[in-house]
Write an enzyme that holds these catalytic residues in place. Sequence first.
Site, PDB file in Angstrom:
ATOM      1  N   LYS A  51       0.798  -1.227   0.000  1.00  0.00           N
ATOM      2  CA  LYS A  51       0.000   0.000   0.000  1.00  0.00           C
ATOM      3  C   LYS A  51       0.827   1.272   0.000  1.00  0.00           C
ATOM      4  CE  LYS A  51      -2.706   1.014   3.607  1.00  0.00           C
ATOM      5  NZ  LYS A  51      -3.915   0.956   4.448  1.00  0.00           N
ATOM      6  N   THR A  59       5.992  -4.487  10.639  1.00  0.00           N
ATOM      7  CA  THR A  59       7.187  -5.278  10.949  1.00  0.00           C
ATOM      8  C   THR A  59       8.357  -4.399  11.375  1.00  0.00           C
ATOM      9  OG1 THR A  59       6.549  -7.101   9.525  1.00  0.00           O
ATOM     10  CG2 THR A  59       8.908  -6.864   9.963  1.00  0.00           C
ATOM     11  N   ALA A  62       8.632  -3.505  15.038  1.00  0.00           N
ATOM     12  CA  ALA A  62       8.710  -4.538  16.079  1.00  0.00           C
ATOM     13  C   ALA A  62       9.992  -4.373  16.877  1.00  0.00           C
ATOM     14  CB  ALA A  62       8.653  -5.924  15.441  1.00  0.00           C
ATOM     15  N   GLU A 130      10.156 -12.289  27.721  1.00  0.00           N
ATOM     16  CA  GLU A 130       9.001 -11.372  27.686  1.00  0.00           C
ATOM     17  C   GLU A 130       7.839 -12.016  28.429  1.00  0.00           C
ATOM     18  OE1 GLU A 130       8.165 -10.043  23.677  1.00  0.00           O
ATOM     19  OE2 GLU A 130      10.185  -9.257  23.427  1.00  0.00           O
ATOM     20  N   HIS A 251      -1.477  -3.613  24.245  1.00  0.00           N
ATOM     21  CA  HIS A 251      -0.151  -3.762  24.844  1.00  0.00           C
ATOM     22  C   HIS A 251      -0.118  -2.967  26.145  1.00  0.00           C
ATOM     23  CE1 HIS A 251       4.161  -3.765  25.433  1.00  0.00           C
ATOM     24  NE2 HIS A 251       4.291  -4.626  24.436  1.00  0.00           N
ATOM     25  N   ARG A 300       0.224 -10.872  28.627  1.00  0.00           N
ATOM     26  CA  ARG A 300      -0.084  -9.474  28.317  1.00  0.00           C
ATOM     27  C   ARG A 300      -1.486  -9.043  28.754  1.00  0.00           C
ATOM     28  NH1 ARG A 300       2.028  -8.252  22.452  1.00  0.00           N
ATOM     29  NH2 ARG A 300       4.021  -8.483  23.519  1.00  0.00           N
ATOM     30  N   HIS A 361      -2.698  -2.967  20.073  1.00  0.00           N
ATOM     31  CA  HIS A 361      -1.397  -3.436  19.588  1.00  0.00           C
ATOM     32  C   HIS A 361      -1.510  -4.515  18.516  1.00  0.00           C
ATOM     33  CE1 HIS A 361       2.865  -4.307  19.722  1.00  0.00           C
ATOM     34  NE2 HIS A 361       2.665  -5.553  20.111  1.00  0.00           N
ATOM     35  N   ARG A 396      -2.450 -13.307  22.265  1.00  0.00           N
ATOM     36  CA  ARG A 396      -1.187 -13.763  21.682  1.00  0.00           C
ATOM     37  C   ARG A 396      -0.041 -13.704  22.695  1.00  0.00           C
ATOM     38  NH1 ARG A 396       3.025 -11.018  19.548  1.00  0.00           N
ATOM     39  NH2 ARG A 396       1.896  -9.043  19.354  1.00  0.00           N
ATOM     40  N   SER A 401       4.324 -13.280  17.016  1.00  0.00           N
ATOM     41  CA  SER A 401       3.714 -12.776  15.778  1.00  0.00           C
ATOM     42  C   SER A 401       4.696 -12.809  14.612  1.00  0.00           C
ATOM     43  CB  SER A 401       3.179 -11.370  15.978  1.00  0.00           C
ATOM     44  OG  SER A 401       4.155 -10.554  16.570  1.00  0.00           O
ATOM     45  N   LEU A 402       5.920 -12.331  14.826  1.00  0.00           N
ATOM     46  CA  LEU A 402       6.908 -12.407  13.732  1.00  0.00           C
ATOM     47  C   LEU A 402       7.144 -13.873  13.379  1.00  0.00           C
ATOM     48  CD1 LEU A 402       9.502  -9.706  14.923  1.00  0.00           C
ATOM     49  CD2 LEU A 402       7.809  -9.463  13.111  1.00  0.00           C
TER      50      LEU A 402
HETATM   51  C1  SIN Z   1       7.101  -5.957  22.568  1.00  0.00           C
HETATM   52  O1  SIN Z   1       8.249  -5.781  22.194  1.00  0.00           O
HETATM   53  O2  SIN Z   1       6.708  -5.788  23.714  1.00  0.00           O
HETATM   54  C2  SIN Z   1       6.088  -6.372  21.550  1.00  0.00           C
HETATM   55  C3  SIN Z   1       6.369  -7.736  21.117  1.00  0.00           C
HETATM   56  C4  SIN Z   1       5.140  -8.364  20.595  1.00  0.00           C
HETATM   57  O3  SIN Z   1       4.129  -7.700  20.363  1.00  0.00           O
HETATM   58  O4  SIN Z   1       5.147  -9.577  20.455  1.00  0.00           O
END
Ligand code: SIN
Length: 548
Positions: A51, A59, A62, A130, A251, A300, A361, A396, A401-402
């Site tokens: 787009k 991406t 991130a 995380e 988030h 989260r 997020h 999630r 996600s990546l």
């Molecule tokens: C973050 O860095 O806190 C985000 C990572 C994510 O959304 O998986």
Amino acid sequence: MTKPRLATRLLAERPGWFASADVIVVGSGIAGLTTALHARRAGRSVLLVTKAQVTEGSTRWAQGGIAAALADDDSPEQHLADTLEAGAGLCDADAVRVLVTDGPGALRDLISLGAHFDTDASGAISLGREGGHHRDRIAHAGGDATGAEISRALVAAVARDPGIELVENALVLELLTDVTGATQGVTLHVMGTGQRGGVGAALAPQVVLATGGLGQVFGQTTNPYVATGDGVALALRAGAEVADLEFVQFHPTVMWLGPHAQGQQPLVSEAVRGEGAFLIDADGQRFMVGQHPMADLAPRDVVAKAIMRRMRETGAGHVWLDGRDLGADTWVRRFPTILESCRSRGIDPVTDLIPVAPAQHYASGGVRTDTWGRASIPGLYACGEVACTGVHGANRLASNSLLEGLVFAARIGQALQVDEVVRRDPVETSARVGLLPHASRRALQRTMDEHAGVLRSQSSLQAAADELRQIEATEGAHPCTEDWETTNIHAIATVLVHHALLREETRGSHWREDFPDRDDEHWRVRLVSSLGERGKVKTRIEPLGGTT
Ligand code: SIN
């Protein structure tokens, strides 16, 4: 409950130009770029449409990284367990097994394409922690610039391949299908007046949607301006199934820039808490301690809810993130992007607290696919945030996600090769309806923020549904990208609110004030919607079967 209706056709001119390829990939984040490369490995010619510029999209923003079971004390089984726990009983366990098993190999493949990840003194990939992870398993690059490095490497790999033709500034409008209902391409609006300017048609019997998220449905999001959910809206209008749209992840630690901040907001990665930072309220209390065994590193949804509760109790617009104990060296080495983002706003996290609050997020739901990325329309696939493979369930797990983009792009590459394709002329689309003017966008976002955000109830969601119904389409003489996007936002908001009204429980990132408990007896199900006759939203309740 009245079933909402949506437009099934957009008001667009007839295509003024045509292009064709074996496969069209829509979107240029990790999912789109990786799918394009895998489609080439399958011997297909690829038209990659995006787009804005190829480097735009979520991406590159991130920070945290990519989760993969690489450490000696880790295993795909442990990664599976953490993902299922975060997903609050709604993950598709088969899809999660694919994700965690194929994950380490997919990451190595990305490295072989030229992406550089941070390493420790022994040369092994450095792994961070995380929320929701019981092991260190987050591979990162440039400290906290993981997405930027991935984007750089994949854009370079795509540019090296003459079998991938890139079309930038191209907003995808509608799916083209043939008499059998199978995919035969897309219509696009390309900005500019060149040979391929204005509305055109790109023909291919296989189309992969990799359009990313839908953050702009809300007024405050970590997503960039391009995240208007175009792929989900296109799939809906084409009659494809979408699922889990009610599960919008907020988030917990987005830098708070004041009560009137709008649009993309600066993220403060969970990895900062992974290195030892913690949340405190206005009285300096560590309110996550005692809330969950993992305290500040709980999944989260748990942290976001605890912050919202504390904000309501204290009347404050935000809480604080205390990362002062990390010390200047860690901030510089590990979080240079966040450090710069804070300092540019007059906050020095080495000595100051960071004001944070939850903001939109990630969309855990999207275009319903099987574990090979196939959507419910033959020849249509979806990959990455636009898709609902079932790996995220109701919430999630951080940095999955990546990974999802990488793993399922490779699976789609295999499916493209084995799935039967027949090229036929697309059916002419006739009845077209009006678009929402760009001027409606702010009202739409306000409706979603006020009534369908972190905290929801029957009355707030009904108010959202009523307000969405009142936002009417008009016959704009010169439809522009912003009008099409606003129409997409409205379509997604309508189905999201419909799902959120139906789901009378609190689970994962769906928080109902009037149904505060998780209700496994009635709601361990997936809500799957598509548009029926005259655009009526049809929703079926899908039992989870072998899922967990
Ligand atoms: C973050 O860095 O806190 C985000 C990572 C994510 O959304 O998986």
